[in-house]
Each structure stands twice: as C-alpha cells, then as structure tokens.
Scaffold this motif. Structure first.
Motif, mmCIF file in Angstrom:
data_model
loop_
_atom_site.group_PDB
_atom_site.id
_atom_site.type_symbol
_atom_site.label_atom_id
_atom_site.label_comp_id
_atom_site.label_asym_id
_atom_site.label_seq_id
_atom_site.Cartn_x
_atom_site.Cartn_y
_atom_site.Cartn_z
ATOM 1 N N LYS A 57 0.821 -1.216 0.000
ATOM 2 C CA LYS A 57 0.000 0.000 0.000
ATOM 3 C C LYS A 57 0.856 1.269 0.000
ATOM 4 C CE LYS A 57 -0.639 0.850 4.943
ATOM 5 N NZ LYS A 57 -0.153 2.223 4.853
ATOM 6 N N THR A 58 2.029 1.204 0.620
ATOM 7 C CA THR A 58 2.917 2.374 0.607
ATOM 8 C C THR A 58 3.386 2.687 -0.808
ATOM 9 O OG1 THR A 58 3.671 1.770 2.826
ATOM 10 C CG2 THR A 58 5.007 3.355 1.607
ATOM 11 N N VAL A 59 3.657 1.645 -1.580
ATOM 12 C CA VAL A 59 4.066 1.843 -2.971
ATOM 13 C C VAL A 59 2.935 2.491 -3.760
ATOM 14 C CG1 VAL A 59 4.785 0.666 -5.079
ATOM 15 C CG2 VAL A 59 5.670 -0.089 -2.859
ATOM 16 N N ILE A 60 1.708 2.021 -3.551
ATOM 17 C CA ILE A 60 0.542 2.580 -4.244
ATOM 18 C C ILE A 60 0.417 4.073 -3.948
ATOM 19 C CG2 ILE A 60 -1.980 2.585 -4.289
ATOM 20 C CD1 ILE A 60 -1.010 0.270 -5.815
ATOM 21 N N GLU A 61 0.546 4.431 -2.679
ATOM 22 C CA GLU A 61 0.391 5.830 -2.278
ATOM 23 C C GLU A 61 1.450 6.718 -2.928
ATOM 24 O OE1 GLU A 61 0.690 5.455 1.895
ATOM 25 O OE2 GLU A 61 -1.308 4.588 2.170
ATOM 26 N N ARG A 62 2.677 6.218 -3.010
ATOM 27 C CA ARG A 62 3.771 7.052 -3.508
ATOM 28 C C ARG A 62 3.870 7.062 -5.029
ATOM 29 N NH1 ARG A 62 8.690 5.389 0.473
ATOM 30 N NH2 ARG A 62 9.824 6.888 -0.827
ATOM 31 N N LEU A 63 3.185 6.125 -5.685
ATOM 32 C CA LEU A 63 3.237 6.084 -7.148
ATOM 33 C C LEU A 63 2.166 6.956 -7.803
ATOM 34 C CD1 LEU A 63 3.966 2.403 -8.231
ATOM 35 C CD2 LEU A 63 5.425 4.407 -8.508
ATOM 36 N N ALA A 64 1.198 7.431 -7.031
ATOM 37 C CA ALA A 64 0.077 8.167 -7.620
ATOM 38 C C ALA A 64 0.555 9.388 -8.410
ATOM 39 C CB ALA A 64 -0.902 8.578 -6.521
ATOM 40 N N ASP A 65 1.369 10.247 -7.793
ATOM 41 C CA ASP A 65 1.821 11.470 -8.474
ATOM 42 C C ASP A 65 2.711 11.173 -9.681
ATOM 43 O OD1 ASP A 65 0.380 13.080 -6.819
ATOM 44 O OD2 ASP A 65 2.038 13.556 -5.476
ATOM 45 N N PRO A 66 3.698 10.261 -9.592
ATOM 46 C CA PRO A 66 4.494 9.960 -10.784
ATOM 47 C C PRO A 66 3.658 9.471 -11.964
ATOM 48 C CG PRO A 66 5.593 9.098 -8.847
ATOM 49 C CD PRO A 66 4.257 9.578 -8.401
ATOM 50 N N LEU A 67 2.664 8.642 -11.702
ATOM 51 C CA LEU A 67 1.838 8.146 -12.800
ATOM 52 C C LEU A 67 0.999 9.261 -13.411
ATOM 53 C CD1 LEU A 67 0.640 4.627 -11.613
ATOM 54 C CD2 LEU A 67 2.362 5.198 -13.309
ATOM 55 N N VAL A 68 0.570 10.211 -12.594
ATOM 56 C CA VAL A 68 -0.161 11.366 -13.145
ATOM 57 C C VAL A 68 0.719 12.105 -14.149
ATOM 58 C CG1 VAL A 68 -1.078 13.646 -12.580
ATOM 59 C CG2 VAL A 68 -1.734 11.675 -11.200
ATOM 60 N N HIS A 69 1.978 12.352 -13.781
ATOM 61 C CA HIS A 69 2.897 13.051 -14.693
ATOM 62 C C HIS A 69 3.113 12.251 -15.979
ATOM 63 C CE1 HIS A 69 3.891 16.316 -12.014
ATOM 64 N NE2 HIS A 69 4.249 15.488 -11.047
ATOM 65 N N LEU A 70 3.263 10.939 -15.857
ATOM 66 C CA LEU A 70 3.524 10.120 -17.042
ATOM 67 C C LEU A 70 2.312 10.067 -17.962
ATOM 68 C CD1 LEU A 70 5.490 7.163 -15.403
ATOM 69 C CD2 LEU A 70 6.411 8.923 -16.927
ATOM 70 N N VAL A 71 1.110 9.966 -17.397
ATOM 71 C CA VAL A 71 -0.102 9.938 -18.224
ATOM 72 C C VAL A 71 -0.307 11.281 -18.912
ATOM 73 C CG1 VAL A 71 -2.614 9.751 -18.140
ATOM 74 C CG2 VAL A 71 -1.216 8.110 -16.894
ATOM 75 N N ARG A 72 -0.126 12.376 -18.179
ATOM 76 C CA ARG A 72 -0.266 13.704 -18.786
ATOM 77 C C ARG A 72 0.766 13.896 -19.893
ATOM 78 N NH1 ARG A 72 -2.973 17.580 -15.244
ATOM 79 N NH2 ARG A 72 -1.682 19.242 -16.085
ATOM 80 N N ASN A 73 1.978 13.400 -19.663
ATOM 81 C CA ASN A 73 3.034 13.528 -20.662
ATOM 82 C C ASN A 73 2.689 12.732 -21.927
ATOM 83 O OD1 ASN A 73 5.917 14.591 -20.992
ATOM 84 N ND2 ASN A 73 6.151 12.449 -21.575
#
Length: 678
Positions: A389-405
C-alpha cells in the motif's frame, strides 16, 4: 478502547460513494443510453444526499439534491443523458468532495457556477417543458390524467434499527409524500413488558398506497435500509384497494385486540421476489462478515511490531545454534516458523490491487480529452496485481505526470492521426504485472513517439551533454528525466515547466525502483516502472565481504557459483565469467567497498538480475538466507547509491542492503567500457 467518530466514518463512506458516482459517470460517457448506469448514479447521489443530511452536512445535501433531481429527470425520460450533463455532474462531484472535507469553509460562488452549468446542460429540455402549456393549452387540457396505481407495501425493520439511527416514521412520511395512503401498524410481535427492551423495534407496517409514481419511487424510500429489512411490494387492483381501505378504517376504530384477532389477519412479511431478496441478504451478510475497516496507521504499527519480532527471532535462532540444548533449538525452530507465517500474513494485509490506483486515471483522461480536444481511450490491464500500500500511495503522483506527458507530448490530434493513417482515437494503456520480487507498471501510448533529435538538441542547449557527445539510445531517452528538461515549445496547463519527469525519477529511485523507456517513432512510447513489491520485510541472502556483512534481496538472485583463486587471477583486467555460453560481467565487492582485506581462497559469485540484465557479485562467503526488516538510511547516506537500506542482524550488528538496480547498471557500464576498449 477508542470510539469511532461518526463524522469520520461518514467521510470515509462518502469518499467511497463519490468514487462510485464518478465511476458510473465515466462509464455513462461511453454509454449515454444505458439506463442501469443512470439508475446507479441516481442511487449514489440519493445516498450521498440522505447520508449528508443525517450527519449534519446540510450544504452537501442541498447541493447534491440538484444533481439528483437532474438524474431523476433523466431516469424518467424527461431529459436525455448528454456528455455535457455528465461533465457538469463530474465538476459538481468535485465540489461535493470539498463540501465533505471542509463543510464550514467559504467556497465562494463555486456552487452557484456549477449549478448554472448543470442548469445549462438540461435547460433546453426544461424550457421546452415550460413553454409547452402556453403553446398548446388545449392539448394539455384534453390530455388524459396520468394513471394512478395502487400498491400494498408491507415492511419490518431490524430490532436494532432505531439504535442505528433509522426512524420508521420518516419512512412512513416519505410514503405519504408519494400519494394517498393508509397505514396500519402490526404490534403482535411486541414482547411482554418484563422482556421489552426500549431501544428495540418490534412493530411492522402494512401500507396501502395510491400514487402516480412507479415501483422505483417506493424502492427509493427504503434505499438506505433495503439490505437489512424485510420488504414486500405488491401491485393491487382498484377493487382490492377500495375494499382494503374500509377494512383498515374499521380495524383502526376497533380495539387493538379486536384488530389483531379478527379485523385483519396477523401480518407476516412476505417477499415479493423471495429468491432475489434472500440472495441480496446473503450477499450483504457475507460482506459484513468478511470486510472490516481498519485505519491504515494501525496496519503500519502492526507491521513495525512484526519487524521487531523478526529481529528478536533472528537473535533467538543465533543463540539456539550456539547451544547444545535440544529443547531450545526445537522452540527456536517453532518460533521461526510462526514468525515467518505471521510475516507472510502481514505482508498480504498490506497488499493492495493496483486497480485502486488505475481507477483514478479514468477521470484524468476524461478531463484531458475535453481540454486538449483529443479523442483518447484508456485501457487498463493487470488490475488485480497487488503491491504494498505504501508503494501505491507514492506512485500516484508519478503516474499522473507520465499519463499527462503521454497525452500532451505523445498522442497526436485527431486530424494528424487520420493524416498518418491511424485511427482518430489515441490509446493510453496502463498495465501492471509481477516479475519475481518486482511489479512492473507500464504506461504505453500509440502516438508519435519521442523525437530523439529534439531531445539531443535540448540537452545540448541546456548543457546536460556536450555537443556531439556519443550516447546510447537508452542514455539519450533517459535525459528526459533530468531536472528542468522539457521539449515543449510553450508552457501550458499540461506541460512545459520541466518538473514532472524529474519528480517521477526521484520518486521511483526512492522506492528502490528503476525506469525503462522504449520509443518507436510514429508508433508510440512505453515507460516501465520496476518497483519492489514491498518496502517492509524481504527475504535476503546474507553474504560477507571482508569483515562486513551485506544483504542481497533474494528475489534478484539467480544462482551462486564458486570462483577459485586461479579463475580470479585469470579474469583480472576483464571481469567476465562464462555462464552457459554467455559472458556475464561481475563486480568485485571487495574492490568496490575498499575493504583492504585479502580475498578468501574460495570466493563466491552471486549472479543477480533486473529484467533481462545480469551481473555477478564476488563475495568472500555466503552465510545463508535472512529475513530482512528494511530500515531507511539516514539523511547523511542519502547519496550513497550502492545501498538501498539497512537491517539489524540477530547479534545486534547492522548489515547494509545492496541496491540491485544500481549494481546491475554499474556492471553493464563496466561491460560497455571493456567492449569499447577492445
């Protein structure tokens, strides 16, 4: 013993309700004529409104009422579901979330603007409906009256319903609002006074209702208690309804004993659809029995205790191995087995499916499609893959940047896609899969791909590389993660500031992960994040280098070989070993760590891998497997890339955990340099 705050419980349930509403709205975007989705969104809004009013969130209830009314009109066929209506309710849903989190804050005129947007989405239909009576009064006057239906509604609530906040009188008032009704209470189940518990409910009701509303309006009255109650709704003919009323009036005028004994037979709740209702009740009871809501901080605290237990067990095992007491060794082995099972169980409790992460991006893609004018389809794969669950919480923002990119830089406009022979709709694929002790999360698009010439030109102009400096394709693509790097021509709401991809790299490295990029011009790009499954306890291989002990994550270990002194001397200067007809580079950890000690006579090579890349690590001794409780490095050691953390051994000493990704990269770099040197 702590007591739960009712408002905190409401906020948690409201968040889940809002997520369900958002999912329904996003599904409705692709199926505007799907009545089931319309009903699901309406029920969600109705639930949120009622729950909000119950817990004192009056502003939320009042605002949600307007959205509920709009979807009620869609349900009745008065207004068509449109993409504008869905967009308006999605925007309103964000405001609902703010009203849940900060009910007393000043939200300005946000609510009025959103309601105006909602009104505009359904205004055309409303205007037509308002103009119709003035335009054709005769047609309206001569139109037949809407047919009234008669229903017999019999219901009983659980004994603890009033203690849980359900007021049966409120349900009866809502039934009266639907039309003319007569109500009879059945008191035959009330126990003797000595056995009566004042907080328990033992009354059931038999209601005859005459209304223009359909069956769904009656079901909506009981929407909050439907899973726990007994309900029977039967449509009755006009004659039966006419004869039912006098009987009930007579019964009401007679004494209570005569009423129950002679006027009307004893009421026993009968299910209109018994099989369906029993199935729903069984499912509801199963869910109540299987699911328990636990605060995340309690899981973290429990994980810390399990970690300390593992360290203590390691100490016990070390003492037992040095003792000749058979009983002590037996107990030690039993404790080791139990602690291992407890650790595995705890790890499962912390694992969360990535579906909880992927579901957040449906709304993001929907909003970006409207903002950019592009047609975008989001595809998700491997949602059942589980990660800490800690990985899930910390990956949210990076994935937002990658999807927007991917959407901003990768996907072309519909016109450009059609001109290049592609479909009008671009596709962004989010996928997850498990590979050993890692989970690989990929973001793939079918856009234009990365323009390598622009990347090189930008890197040279920014001073990241020297003009004409030779770089491999992988090294060139990795430049997009440099701080401040951006190939966007102008700064927009989506990109251009050069901070997004830098955040991605820092977060992934903090998780002890790595990033791979593959891009084909004209076909698209794929960014893969390789992340450890857990950040708490891992199985490790304990090794000795010189006088120091180190831990290698066992999930990365492929095999162990012996390196004799003669082979070690022969390999000086090239650092390769032949492994089944392939050359594998290896690193001498004694040289890397500068231990200043002489090598053991029988050194070992531990072959580790990440993905398809392999490298050997030369150690002096392989001590054995070790349950490793990961402890973070201090701020002083943040820049030491060779180690990803530390652990405490059974004797109280500290062993450093090797960063496999960094060591594999170092080994591959060494191989490239040796090959280049000939």
């Amino acid at each position: 013993m702590s007591t739960l705050d009712p408002v905190a419980v409401f906020r948690t349930e409201a968040a889940e309700c809002l997520e369900a509403i958002e999912a329904g709205l996003l599904d409705l975007t692709h199926q505007l004529d799907n009545k089931d989705l319309v009903d699901a969104v309406f029920r969600g809004l109705h639930t949120l409104k009622g729950s909000g009013a119950m817990f004192g969130f009056e502003a939320l209830a009042a605002f949600t009422h307007h959205c509920e009314t709009a979807f009620d009109r869609v349900r009745k066929g008065e207004v068509a579901a449109t993409s504008e209506l869905v967009a308006a309710v999605l925007a309103a849903q964000d405001h609902m979330r703010a009203l849940v989190d900060q009910p007393d804050a000043d939200h300005g005129d946000t609510g009025h603007k959103l309601l105006a947007q909602l009104q505009a989405a359904v205004g055309g239909k409303q205007a037509a409906a308002a103009a119709a009576p003035a335009a054709v009064p005769a047609a309206v006057r001569d139109a037949p009256a809407k047919k009234k239906n008669s229903w017999r509604v019999r219901f009983s609530l659980p004994a603890n319903s009033m203690a849980n906040g359900t007021n049966p009188l409120g349900l009866l008032d809502e039934l009266r609002d639907l039309g003319e009704c007569s109500v009879r209470a059945n008191t035959s189940a009330i126990p003797a006074l000595d056995d009566l518990v004042p907080t328990e409910l033992h009354i059931s009701w038999d209601v005859t209702l005459t209304s223009e509303q359909d069956r769904s309006a009656i079901d909506d009255v009981f929407i909050f208690v439907l899973d726990d109650m007994e309900l029977s709704v039967e449509e009755i003919s006009g004659t039966a309804a006419a004869t039912a009323a006098p009987v009930e009036e007579k019964a009401a005028a007679a004494p209570a004993a005569a009423t129950s004994a002679a006027a009307v037979p004893e009421f026993r709740p009968v299910e209109a659809v018994p099989a369906k209702r029993e199935a729903l009740a069984a499912v509801s009871q199963a869910k109540a029995a299987e699911n328990v809501r636990v605060p995340a901080e309690r899981l973290d605290e429990l994980m810390d205790r399990v970690g300390e237990l593992v360290i203590a067990q390691s100490r016990l095992s070390q003492l037992a191995s040095a003792s000749t007491d058979i009983a002590l060794r037996s107990v030690s082995e039993e404790i080791e087995r139990l602690s291992g099972e407890l650790r595995d169980t705890m790890m499962v409790l912390r694992m969360v499916p990535v579906a909880t992460l992927f579901s957040r991006f449906r709304r993001l893609v929907h909003d970006l499609a409207r903002e950019t004018g592009k047609v975008i389809e989001l595809v998700t794969e491997g949602e059942s893959t589980e990660v800490d669950k800690t990985v899930i919480e910390r990956l949210a923002d990076p994935l937002v940047h990658l999807v927007r990119n991917s959407i901003d830089h990768g996907l072309e406009t519909p016109a450009d896609r059609l001109a290049s022979g592609k479909t009008e709709a671009g596709t962004v694929t989010l996928s997850a899969r498990q590979a050993g002790g890692e989970v690989i999360i990929s973001i793939k698009d079918d856009g234009r791909g990365i323009n390598r010439e622009r990347v090189r030109a930008k890197a040279e102009s920014s001073g990241l590389i020297q003009p004409g400096q030779p770089l491999s394709d992988s090294e060139l693509l990795q430049l997009i993660f440099a701080p401040g790097f951006s190939t966007a021509a102008a700064i927009t709401n989506l990109s251009g500031r050069g901070v997004g991809m830098d955040v991605v790299k820092k977060t992934v490295e903090a998780l002890r992960g790595a990033i791979d990029i593959v891009s084909v011009p004209g076909q698209g790009s794929e960014v893969s994040l390789r992340i450890p499954l857990t950040l708490a306890i891992i199985d490790g291989l304990l090794v000795r280098v010189g006088s120091g002990r180190y831990v290698i994550p066992l999930s990365a270990v492929e095999e162990c070989l012996e390196l004799s002194l003669e082979e070690d001397l022969r390999s000086r200067g090239r650092s390769f070993i032949s492994l089944r007809d392939s050359l594998v580079p290896f690193l001498r950890l004694r040289d890397l760590f500068r231990t200043g000690t002489k090598p053991d006579v029988h050194q070992k090579v531990v072959v580790i891998s990440t993905g398809t890349e392999r490298v050997g690590l030369v150690v002096d001794q392989i001590i054995g497997d070790h349950q490793t409780v990961i402890k973070s490095m201090s701020k002083l050691h943040n820049n030491v890339a060779t180690f990803s953390g530390a652990t405490i051994l059974g004797d109280g000493s500290v062993a450093l955990i090797l960063d496999v990704g960094h060591l594999v990269a170092a080994g591959q770099q060494q191989e490239a340099q040796l090959r280049a040197a000939g």
